[in-house]
Design a protein around this motif. Structure first.
Motif, PDB file in Angstrom:
ATOM      1  N   ALA A  80      -0.674   1.685   5.727  1.00 28.48           N
ATOM      2  CA  ALA A  80       0.451   0.759   5.878  1.00 28.48           C
ATOM      3  C   ALA A  80       0.277  -0.127   7.111  1.00 28.48           C
ATOM      4  O   ALA A  80       0.481  -1.345   7.046  1.00 28.48           O
TER       5      ALA A  80
ATOM      6  N   ALA B  92      -9.794  10.187  -1.218  1.00 29.50           N
ATOM      7  CA  ALA B  92     -10.676  10.300  -2.383  1.00 29.50           C
ATOM      8  C   ALA B  92     -10.710   9.012  -3.203  1.00 29.50           C
ATOM      9  O   ALA B  92     -11.223   9.006  -4.328  1.00 29.50           O
TER      10      ALA B  92
ATOM     11  N   THR C 261      -0.766   6.786  21.065  1.00 29.32           N
ATOM     12  CA  THR C 261       0.610   6.509  21.484  1.00 29.32           C
ATOM     13  C   THR C 261       1.373   7.817  21.573  1.00 29.32           C
ATOM     14  O   THR C 261       1.378   8.606  20.628  1.00 29.32           O
TER      15      THR C 261
ATOM     16  N   SER D 127       3.597   3.160  12.388  1.00 29.81           N
ATOM     17  CA  SER D 127       2.885   3.370  11.117  1.00 29.81           C
ATOM     18  C   SER D 127       1.869   4.477  11.326  1.00 29.81           C
ATOM     19  O   SER D 127       0.729   4.385  10.880  1.00 29.81           O
TER      20      SER D 127
ATOM     21  N   ASP E 220       5.412   3.519   6.823  1.00 30.60           N
ATOM     22  CA  ASP E 220       4.297   4.365   6.361  1.00 30.60           C
ATOM     23  C   ASP E 220       4.860   5.364   5.350  1.00 30.60           C
ATOM     24  O   ASP E 220       6.036   5.262   4.957  1.00 30.60           O
ATOM     25  N   ALA E 221       4.035   6.335   4.950  1.00 30.30           N
ATOM     26  CA  ALA E 221       4.464   7.275   3.905  1.00 30.30           C
ATOM     27  C   ALA E 221       5.634   8.143   4.348  1.00 30.30           C
ATOM     28  O   ALA E 221       6.303   8.763   3.508  1.00 30.30           O
TER      29      ALA E 221
ATOM     30  N   ASN F  79      -0.617   9.885  -6.663  1.00 28.69           N
ATOM     31  CA  ASN F  79      -1.253   9.943  -5.348  1.00 28.69           C
ATOM     32  C   ASN F  79      -0.630   8.852  -4.465  1.00 28.69           C
ATOM     33  O   ASN F  79      -0.218   7.808  -4.977  1.00 28.69           O
ATOM     34  N   THR F  80      -0.585   9.080  -3.163  1.00 27.66           N
ATOM     35  CA  THR F  80       0.356   8.316  -2.338  1.00 27.66           C
ATOM     36  C   THR F  80      -0.229   7.119  -1.587  1.00 27.66           C
ATOM     37  O   THR F  80       0.487   6.473  -0.821  1.00 27.66           O
ATOM     38  N   ASN F  81      -1.505   6.811  -1.800  1.00 30.43           N
ATOM     39  CA  ASN F  81      -2.062   5.702  -1.016  1.00 30.43           C
ATOM     40  C   ASN F  81      -1.510   4.342  -1.448  1.00 30.43           C
ATOM     41  O   ASN F  81      -1.074   3.550  -0.598  1.00 30.43           O
ATOM     42  N   ALA F  82      -1.534   4.061  -2.735  1.00 29.72           N
ATOM     43  CA  ALA F  82      -1.053   2.747  -3.192  1.00 29.72           C
ATOM     44  C   ALA F  82       0.404   2.513  -2.745  1.00 29.72           C
ATOM     45  O   ALA F  82       0.726   1.431  -2.228  1.00 29.72           O
TER      46      ALA F  82
ATOM     47  N   SER G 265       1.781   3.651  -0.114  1.00 30.41           N
ATOM     48  CA  SER G 265       1.778   3.435   1.343  1.00 30.41           C
ATOM     49  C   SER G 265       1.347   2.003   1.666  1.00 30.41           C
ATOM     50  O   SER G 265       1.907   1.363   2.565  1.00 30.41           O
TER      51      SER G 265
HETATM   52  C1  LIG Z   1      -8.514  14.012   2.320  1.00 26.85           C
HETATM   53  C2  LIG Z   1      -7.501  13.080   1.724  1.00 26.85           C
HETATM   54  C3  LIG Z   1      -7.645  12.665   0.411  1.00 26.85           C
HETATM   55  C4  LIG Z   1      -6.683  11.814  -0.145  1.00 26.85           C
HETATM   56  N1  LIG Z   1      -6.918  11.279  -1.375  1.00 26.85           N
HETATM   57  C5  LIG Z   1      -6.100  10.331  -1.859  1.00 26.85           C
HETATM   58  C6  LIG Z   1      -6.443   9.595  -3.019  1.00 26.85           C
HETATM   59  O1  LIG Z   1      -7.541   9.728  -3.573  1.00 26.85           O
HETATM   60  N2  LIG Z   1      -5.537   8.698  -3.497  1.00 26.85           N
HETATM   61  C7  LIG Z   1      -4.337   8.491  -2.885  1.00 26.85           C
HETATM   62  O2  LIG Z   1      -3.549   7.707  -3.388  1.00 26.85           O
HETATM   63  N3  LIG Z   1      -4.009   9.133  -1.757  1.00 26.85           N
HETATM   64  C8  LIG Z   1      -4.889  10.017  -1.199  1.00 26.85           C
HETATM   65  N4  LIG Z   1      -4.607  10.583   0.008  1.00 26.85           N
HETATM   66  C9  LIG Z   1      -3.322  10.262   0.660  1.00 26.85           C
HETATM   67  C10 LIG Z   1      -3.224   8.821   1.167  1.00 26.85           C
HETATM   68  O3  LIG Z   1      -4.468   8.374   1.655  1.00 26.85           O
HETATM   69  C11 LIG Z   1      -2.105   8.739   2.217  1.00 26.85           C
HETATM   70  O4  LIG Z   1      -0.875   9.105   1.611  1.00 26.85           O
HETATM   71  C12 LIG Z   1      -1.941   7.350   2.825  1.00 26.85           C
HETATM   72  O5  LIG Z   1      -3.168   6.863   3.295  1.00 26.85           O
HETATM   73  C13 LIG Z   1      -0.924   7.423   3.967  1.00 26.85           C
HETATM   74  O6  LIG Z   1      -0.826   6.174   4.607  1.00 26.85           O
HETATM   75  P1  LIG Z   1      -0.001   6.008   5.952  1.00 26.85           P
HETATM   76  O7  LIG Z   1      -0.050   4.575   6.300  1.00 26.85           O
HETATM   77  O8  LIG Z   1       1.325   6.663   5.800  1.00 26.85           O
HETATM   78  O9  LIG Z   1      -0.762   6.886   7.043  1.00 26.85           O
HETATM   79  P2  LIG Z   1      -2.278   6.932   7.500  1.00 26.85           P
HETATM   80  O10 LIG Z   1      -3.163   6.194   6.564  1.00 26.85           O
HETATM   81  O11 LIG Z   1      -2.562   8.357   7.777  1.00 26.85           O
HETATM   82  O12 LIG Z   1      -2.281   6.113   8.860  1.00 26.85           O
HETATM   83  C14 LIG Z   1      -1.776   6.594  10.072  1.00 26.85           C
HETATM   84  C15 LIG Z   1      -2.662   6.066  11.190  1.00 26.85           C
HETATM   85  O13 LIG Z   1      -2.009   6.268  12.417  1.00 26.85           O
HETATM   86  C16 LIG Z   1      -2.920   6.787  13.370  1.00 26.85           C
HETATM   87  N5  LIG Z   1      -2.121   7.533  14.340  1.00 26.85           N
HETATM   88  C17 LIG Z   1      -1.403   8.666  14.131  1.00 26.85           C
HETATM   89  N6  LIG Z   1      -0.771   9.042  15.236  1.00 26.85           N
HETATM   90  C18 LIG Z   1      -1.094   8.115  16.181  1.00 26.85           C
HETATM   91  C19 LIG Z   1      -0.742   7.961  17.544  1.00 26.85           C
HETATM   92  N7  LIG Z   1       0.071   8.830  18.149  1.00 26.85           N
HETATM   93  N8  LIG Z   1      -1.252   6.917  18.220  1.00 26.85           N
HETATM   94  C20 LIG Z   1      -2.093   6.027  17.609  1.00 26.85           C
HETATM   95  N9  LIG Z   1      -2.459   6.122  16.310  1.00 26.85           N
HETATM   96  C21 LIG Z   1      -1.950   7.165  15.615  1.00 26.85           C
HETATM   97  C22 LIG Z   1      -3.850   7.634  12.540  1.00 26.85           C
HETATM   98  O14 LIG Z   1      -5.074   7.880  13.214  1.00 26.85           O
HETATM   99  C23 LIG Z   1      -4.005   6.791  11.290  1.00 26.85           C
HETATM  100  O15 LIG Z   1      -5.046   5.857  11.417  1.00 26.85           O
HETATM  101  C24 LIG Z   1      -5.545  11.422   0.607  1.00 26.85           C
HETATM  102  C25 LIG Z   1      -5.424  11.827   1.934  1.00 26.85           C
HETATM  103  C26 LIG Z   1      -6.405  12.627   2.503  1.00 26.85           C
HETATM  104  C27 LIG Z   1      -6.272  13.030   3.943  1.00 26.85           C
END
Ligand SMILES: Cc1cc2nc3c(=O)[nH]c(=O)nc-3n(C[C@H](O)[C@H](O)[C@H](O)COP(=O)(O)OP(=O)(O)OC[C@H]3O[C@@H](n4cnc5c(N)ncnc54)[C@H](O)[C@@H]3O)c2cc1C
Length: 509
Positions: free
Chosen positions: A18, A95, A222, A255, A480-481, A491-494, A496
């Motif tokens: 996100a 993945a 942070t 995020s 974010d998620a 699955n939760t990436n799209a 997010s």
């Molecule tokens: C092993 C694995 C396999 C997965 N497979 C799939 C899949 O195939 N398909 C699918 O749809 N979903 C999959 N997911 C889930 C999906 O990728 C997540 O739900 C999605 O990416 C979450 O997005 P987000 O923006 O909420 O958080 P994230 O993408 O986790 O981003 C958070 C970011 O914030 C940073 N951060 C955290 N705390 C701090 C801080 N204090 N200071 C600075 N930076 C910080 C982190 O390093 C990270 O870069 C998978 C996840 C994992 C771990």
């Protein structure tokens, strides 16, 4: 590092699915300055770019390496909860499967107090994100930043799984994301281009990096947001052993993901009063929902079959086909999602039952879980790991759904479709209900989809309003998620990435 400006219009914390999208979209306006702070470093590594290598990232430098608290309803086992720690966040670790979810996931969000987030509202955003390479459909988008494709040259075992589902009387979907009902078996869509992972870094961040109004700061963690009364005026981060502050003239947007965002709020004194007092953090805002309502899809690792002869080599991400179905026909949408896995997968507790590595797996999962968990701080020390209580299988409804999913998967796994590959079912075998429930409690693991710890909505347990603004604090949003009112049934990436796009729209409005 050159001297960082002391203030930016927007400070975005976390360059994941996100946050990367949000920072890239906000800086399309050249009059707006954005600082994107990421704890990890570059994603430009062979083990990240190869879409089959994602399991090898577990516990390494690119994974936050969190563990759960003992799972009380799973025989007190402790599970690993991987989270990407690099540019792209979990999209650089995951993945690569691309799934939007079921229309009712989003309609339920809207109905539960989040106007503007219904399926009709978010579908155009999903279409805008996509550069879909498969068959044309009114529901798909082309020309967007994220390259999305059907699997190239899928593994014959994955194809057999879809055929097994068909022989078991289930529908087969030509394209899982063109099916509004999301009921049936099919191949995943992938964010993989020319055999390489294609993440939000490739689609959004890299094209924006050369903009003078975007600053990306890596290796900076942070710890908390800085408050002036009830207004958020910046963040405090650690880099190279020193604590720094940066000012946000307009807003801070967290995020940092489902674990990271509530953790930062709690360290800032924003959260349930009792939790904060118990670790000695002064209360800035008593926001009861922070870190509550943790949800995750529960994945069973797994129903294992010994392969006749040698196992076909992994293709793509090693998990190319799947199925959504209802454990109870009265449900409005799917609540179980078996995944076919092209290698043996067993929980550490049952791994000694694997005869060798020439095995494949069908992993059922529960994708509308009733169980809820929490994120809490262990102490006021900003370097301590948070207490992550995922609480899988704590509600009977989840056990009942998983039992139904196991039976459906055994039917597919033992179908004639698999006859050319199946030597024998290694586990679970035909167990009675009590033993099968014990098998489930010993095998459940994360499907890597934790969400909802800063839920959006309009009741006292909600953390952000439908414009993603944190209740009780001005100048602070979350994108974010963690804001999902409930986890989606895919699955939760799209979703997010969609939240990142929607946040940019809301802020620009
Ligand atoms: C092993 C694995 C396999 C997965 N497979 C799939 C899949 O195939 N398909 C699918 O749809 N979903 C999959 N997911 C889930 C999906 O990728 C997540 O739900 C999605 O990416 C979450 O997005 P987000 O923006 O909420 O958080 P994230 O993408 O986790 O981003 C958070 C970011 O914030 C940073 N951060 C955290 N705390 C701090 C801080 N204090 N200071 C600075 N930076 C910080 C982190 O390093 C990270 O870069 C998978 C996840 C994992 C771990």
């Amino acid at each position: 590092m050159t001297e960082l400006h002391k203030s930016f219009d927007y400070v975005v914390v976390g360059a994941g699915s996100a946050g990367s999208v949000l920072a890239a979209r906000l800086t399309e306006d050249e009059n707006v300055s954005v600082l994107l702070i990421e704890c990890g470093g570059s994603d430009d590594l062979p083990e990240v770019k190869d879409p089959s290598k994602w399991p090898t990232l577990f516990y390494g430098d690119l994974d936050w390496g969190w563990s759960t608290q003992p799972l009380r309803s799973c025989n007190n086992r402790v599970d690993h909860l991987p989270r990407g720690k690099m540019l792209g966040g979990c999209h650089s670790h995951n993945a690569s499967a691309w799934v939007r979810g079921h229309h009712s996931d989003f309609d339920n969000w809207a109905y539960s107090g989040c106007p503007g987030w219904s399926w009709a509202d978010v579908l155009p955003i999903f279409k805008k994100i996509e550069d879909w390479q498969g068959p044309a459909s009114d529901l798909r988008g082309t020309g967007g930043p994220i390259f999305v494709t059907p699997p190239v040259d899928p593994n014959p075992l994955s194809t057999t799984f879809i055929e097994g589902a068909r022989l078991s009387g289930l529908p087969v979907l030509d394209d899982i994301n063109s099916s509004v009902d999301l009921l049936g078996a099919g191949y995943f869509n992938f964010t993989v281009k020319d055999g390489q992972r294609f993440s939000v870094v490739d689609g959004y961040l890299k094209p924006a990096m050369s903009r003078p109004n975007l600053t990306v700061l890596t290796h900076a963690e942070t710890d908390r947001v800085v408050l002036d009364g009830h207004r958020c005026i910046g963040v405090e981060y650690r880099r190279e052993g020193r604590i720094h502050r940066v000012h946000a003239d307009c807003e801070v947007i967290l995020s940092a993901g489902t674990i990271g965002s509530p953790r930062i709020l709690l360290l800032s004194g924003i959260g349930p009063e009792k939790d904060l007092q118990s670790v000695g953090i002064p209360v800035a805002v008593n926001l009861k929902g922070v870190g509550r309502n943790l949800q995750d899809h529960a994945l069973l690792a797994g129903l294992v079959y010994e392969c006749q002869g040698s196992l076909p080599p992994l293709r793509n991400n090693g998990a190319e086909s799947t199925l959504w179905w209802k454990s109870d026909s009265r449900l409005i949408g799917p609540d179980i999602q078996p995944v076919f896995i092209e290698f043996p997968l067993a929980s550490p507790e049952l791994a000694d039952r694997l005869p060798h590595d020439q095995c494949y797996t069908i992993s059922p999962s529960v994708v509308r879980p009733a169980s809820r968990g929490t994120i809490r701080l262990a102490s006021a020390d900003r370097t301590d790991a948070p207490l992550i209580d995922v609480n899988f299988m704590s509600r009977d409804a989840d056990v009942t759904a998983m039992l139904a999913a196991v039976e459906l998967c055994r039917e597919i796994g033992n179908s004639d479709a698999f006859a050319p590959f199946r030597a024998r079912e290694v586990m679970p075998g035909p167990l009675g209900q009590t033993d099968m429930i014990d098998f489930i409690r010993n095998s459940v693991s994360t499907y890597f989809h934790p969400t909802s710890t800063c839920r959006m909505g309009q009741n006292p347990m909600c953390v952000v309003d439908p414009e993603l603004k944190v209740y009780g604090i001005e100048g602070l949003r979350i994108a974010d998620a963690s804001i999902m009112p409930n986890v989606t049934s895919g699955n939760t990436n799209a979703p997010s990435v969609m939240i990142g796009e929607k946040a940019a729209e809301l802020i620009r409005a």
